[in-house]
Design a protein around this motif. Sequence first.
Motif, PDB file in Angstrom:
ATOM      1  N   LEU A  13      50.088  23.396  16.497  1.00 51.42           N
ATOM      2  CA  LEU A  13      50.761  23.916  17.679  1.00 51.42           C
ATOM      3  C   LEU A  13      52.270  23.816  17.552  1.00 51.42           C
ATOM      4  N   ASN A  74      53.129  30.375  19.255  1.00 50.17           N
ATOM      5  CA  ASN A  74      54.403  29.841  19.720  1.00 50.17           C
ATOM      6  C   ASN A  74      55.578  30.658  19.201  1.00 50.17           C
ATOM      7  N   ARG A  98      48.035  30.380  27.396  1.00 42.51           N
ATOM      8  CA  ARG A  98      49.447  30.207  27.036  1.00 42.51           C
ATOM      9  C   ARG A  98      50.069  31.548  26.670  1.00 42.51           C
ATOM     10  N   ALA A 174      46.361  17.673  19.137  1.00 44.71           N
ATOM     11  CA  ALA A 174      47.671  18.212  19.484  1.00 44.71           C
ATOM     12  C   ALA A 174      48.236  19.132  18.415  1.00 44.71           C
ATOM     13  N   ASP A 342      43.913  22.347  32.464  1.00 42.49           N
ATOM     14  CA  ASP A 342      43.795  20.957  32.029  1.00 42.49           C
ATOM     15  C   ASP A 342      44.185  20.680  30.586  1.00 42.49           C
ATOM     16  N   ARG A 343      44.324  21.709  29.763  1.00 40.52           N
ATOM     17  CA  ARG A 343      44.525  21.497  28.327  1.00 40.52           C
ATOM     18  C   ARG A 343      45.691  20.564  28.021  1.00 40.52           C
ATOM     19  N   ASP A 344      46.862  20.842  28.548  1.00 42.65           N
ATOM     20  CA  ASP A 344      48.044  20.064  28.185  1.00 42.65           C
ATOM     21  C   ASP A 344      47.909  18.603  28.603  1.00 42.65           C
ATOM     22  N   GLN A 345      47.365  18.370  29.798  1.00 46.91           N
ATOM     23  CA  GLN A 345      47.194  16.992  30.252  1.00 46.91           C
ATOM     24  C   GLN A 345      46.128  16.282  29.431  1.00 46.91           C
ATOM     25  N   VAL A 347      45.368  16.864  26.287  1.00 45.70           N
ATOM     26  CA  VAL A 347      45.951  16.559  24.977  1.00 45.70           C
ATOM     27  C   VAL A 347      46.900  15.364  25.087  1.00 45.70           C
ATOM     28  N   LYS A 348      47.682  15.333  26.151  1.00 49.27           N
ATOM     29  CA  LYS A 348      48.594  14.201  26.353  1.00 49.27           C
ATOM     30  C   LYS A 348      47.818  12.898  26.515  1.00 49.27           C
TER      31      LYS A 348
END
Length: 356
Positions: A13, A74, A98, A174, A342-345, A347-348
Amino acid sequence: MHKKTFVAAAVGLGLVTLSACGSSQGHSKADSKTVTLVSHDSWAVSKSVLADFEKRSGYKVRVLKDGDAGQAVNKAILTKDNPQGDVLFGVDNTLLSRALDNGLFQPYTAKGLDKTGAQFRLDDKNRVTPVDYGDICVNYDKAYFDSHHLTPPQSYADLAKPQYKNLLVTENAATASPGLGFLLGSAAQFGDTGWQGYWKKLKANGVKVVDGWEQAYYQEFSGSSEGKKAGGDRPLVVSYASSPPAEVIYAKKRPATAPTGVATGTCFRQIEFAGLLSNAKNPKGAKAFLDFLVSKEFQEDMPLNMYVYPVVAGAKVPADFTKYGPAAPNPETMAPEKIAADRDQWVKSWTSLVLK
């Protein structure tokens, strides 16, 4: 997705410099007979099939390979006002929101889209065209489990059991698409409140995390031909349901059966798309190319080039592919809206939980 055991299938990513297959990295507005495809590194098509498209359409195809799928997406977002190409191939359902939220594509209804399965058409505005699908699954080294008189795991829950301690290698969620798919599969399996507890168990059970698919499959996994050479000592790896046929087809001496198997209860369905980039310099050529991607000719050529399944009804799949790498019967899935929310949270939280 992925030439699996033959070209990098890890999907990072981050960002990388664009690399080109062709004489230049773009084309002028006047270059209306060139279609520029931006793709992840695993794009592949038979020369004869591509040549047939070029002859029939009158367009020459230039391919810009931009690393892994996440990197390509990206990069395309950062350059969307002055895109490097006309079509982007390789955005999958884990990254789709995204791309769409950033206005990466303009709508186009490809000729032949109606022949693709409804379950693959995830954008009702037709900003992307489904091209292929496959399953991210844990693969196992048959020889290891035979020699240790151990039954291979078949489910997510199995992987946390003591008998599989220190056997599994996965990719960073990630930085790699298979790792992210495995995380999403576990979230689908155990729910919003259960997946973190599951990963605590996996961590306690010795799961190893590496940056990408190539490292996991080629270096750490004892079941792949390259992994054996590298001294890999992990007999379980997060890879694809279509990895076993590659081990057969690309072997120097063809084995009677695939040396690796798939834990079918650990699979997450991945769908890949292509789209007409916003501000593309050759939208007409891009549309012709999108039509080509859902043509029967391309769809039937695709399995043994990228080790994925066609989305067009009636497209034939080679016998070796279906024999050694059938699609998972009941893979985990997740709505794009859920992934987007929910993806970003996830992964975090996963990074904090597993890597720290």
